[in-house]
Motif scaffolding. Structure first.
Motif: not given
Length: 259
Positions: A2-6, A177-180, A202-205, A248-249
Motif C-alpha cells: 500500500e501507499k506509504l506515509i512519511d 513513536v516513529s522510527v527512521t 508505531l509510525m515510520v519517518e 502503520i499506515r
C-alpha cells in the motif's frame, strides 16, 4: 504494498526540483508530514501544501536552535493562529537535548525552552491538534510531564530514544513513536524500541533530508526508504510485511487525521 506515509520530514529543506519529484511519487506515497523549524519554514511548508496535496504541513519551532525573541515568538504564534486550520499538527517542537549535551544551553535557558514548549503544548490542546515532538533521553520525561499536565494524549515522539521506564510511560499514555531508516541498520536501541512498543502506536519517518549510513550511505534521504524500515519492523515483530504496512499506515492516518 500500500501507499506509504512519511510521518516526519523537513520537506522545505529540499530544493524545488527534489520536492517536485517527490510530489510525483504519489502512486507510492500517500502523504508527507512536513514539519517546520521556524516562521519562514512554516510559511514555505504552507506554500508547498497548497501546491502539492501530498504535503501535510505542521507548524512550530524546532528546539535545537537559539530561543526566539519575544517579537519572533509573537509573530510565529499569531501566524499559526491565523493558519491553524491549514496545519495537520503542531511541530516540530520540543527540548534541545543535543545543544545541552554540547553545553550550548544554560540551566536558566533550559527553563525557558520548557516554558516555550508548554506554550505549544497548550496551543495543541486548545486547537485540538496532534503535536510532533523532538524529545529524547533525559528530555522525554520532562515532556511527558507537560503533556500529562495539560491532558494532551495525541503526542508523537519522532525518532525516539529513551530509557525503559519512560518508554513504558509513553506507551501507557497512548503516545506514538516513529522510527527512521536507521532501524534497517539494526542498532540495538532501535530494535528494542520496536520490539517493545505496541504496533498500534508505531509510525515510520525519514526526518529527511537527514542522511543515513549503512545501506543508505551516500544516498539522498527519500521517503521510499521507509520500505526498508517496514521490512525490518516486520522482521522484529515476527509479522507479515503487508499487515505491518497496513497497520502503520492506518496508525498514521488516524493520528494525523489524514483522509
Amino acid at each position: 504494498m500500500e501507499k506509504l506515509i512519511d510521518a516526519h520530514i523537513h520537506l522545505d529543506q529540499y530544493d524545488d526540483i527534489e520536492i517536485a519529484a517527490l510530489a510525483e511519487e504519489n502512486e507510492a506515497i500517500e502523504a508527507l508530514v512536513s514539519v517546520s523549524m521556524n516562521l519562514d519554514s512554516c510559511k514555505r511548508n504552507l506554500v508547498l501544501s497548497e501546491r502539492y496535496p501530498i504535503v501535510k504541513p505542521a507548524f512550530g519551532f524546532h528546539p535545537e536552535q537559539l530561543l526566539p525573541t519575544e517579537k519572533e515568538l509573537g509573530e510565529l504564534i499569531n501566524w499559526m493562529r491565523v493558519n491553524k486550520d491549514k496545519m495537520i499538527a503542531v511541530g516540530e517542537v520540543g527540548l534541545p537535548f543535543f545543544m545541552r549535551a554540547e553545553n550550548k544551553v544554560t540551566k536558566k535557558d533550559y527553563g525557558r525552552y520548557i516554558e516555550l514548549l508548554e506554550i505549544f503544548v497548550k496551543l495543541a490542546k486548545n486547537w485540538e491538534k496532534p503535536i510532533s515532538l523532538h524529545a529524547v533521553y533525559s528530555d522525554a520525561p520532562v515532556v511527558c510531564d507537560l503533556l500529562e499536565k495539560h491532558s494532551v494524549s495525541k503526542a508523537h515522539f519522532h525518532w525516539f530514544k529513551g530509557d525503559q521506564r519512560t518508554t513504558e510511560r509513553m506507551l501507557a499514555n497512548g503516545y506514538f513513536v516513529s522510527v527512521t531508516p536507521e532501524i534497517a541498520m539494526e542498532e540495538p536501541e532501535n530494535v528494542t524500541l520496536v520490539r517493545n512498543y505496541s504496533i498500534n502506536q508505531l509510525m515510520v519517518e525519514t526526518d529527511g533530508p537527514w542522511p543515513f549510513e549503512g545501506p543508505f550511505s551516500g544516498k539522498r534521504t527519500h521517503p521510499l526508504m521507509i520500505k526498508e524500515s517496514l521490512k525490518k519492523i516486520a522482521e522484529i515483530k515476527g509479522m507479515n510485511l503487508q499487515v505491518i504496512n497496513t497497520q502503520i499506515r492506518n496508525n498514521t492516518k488516524i493520528f494525523f487525521n489524514i483522509n
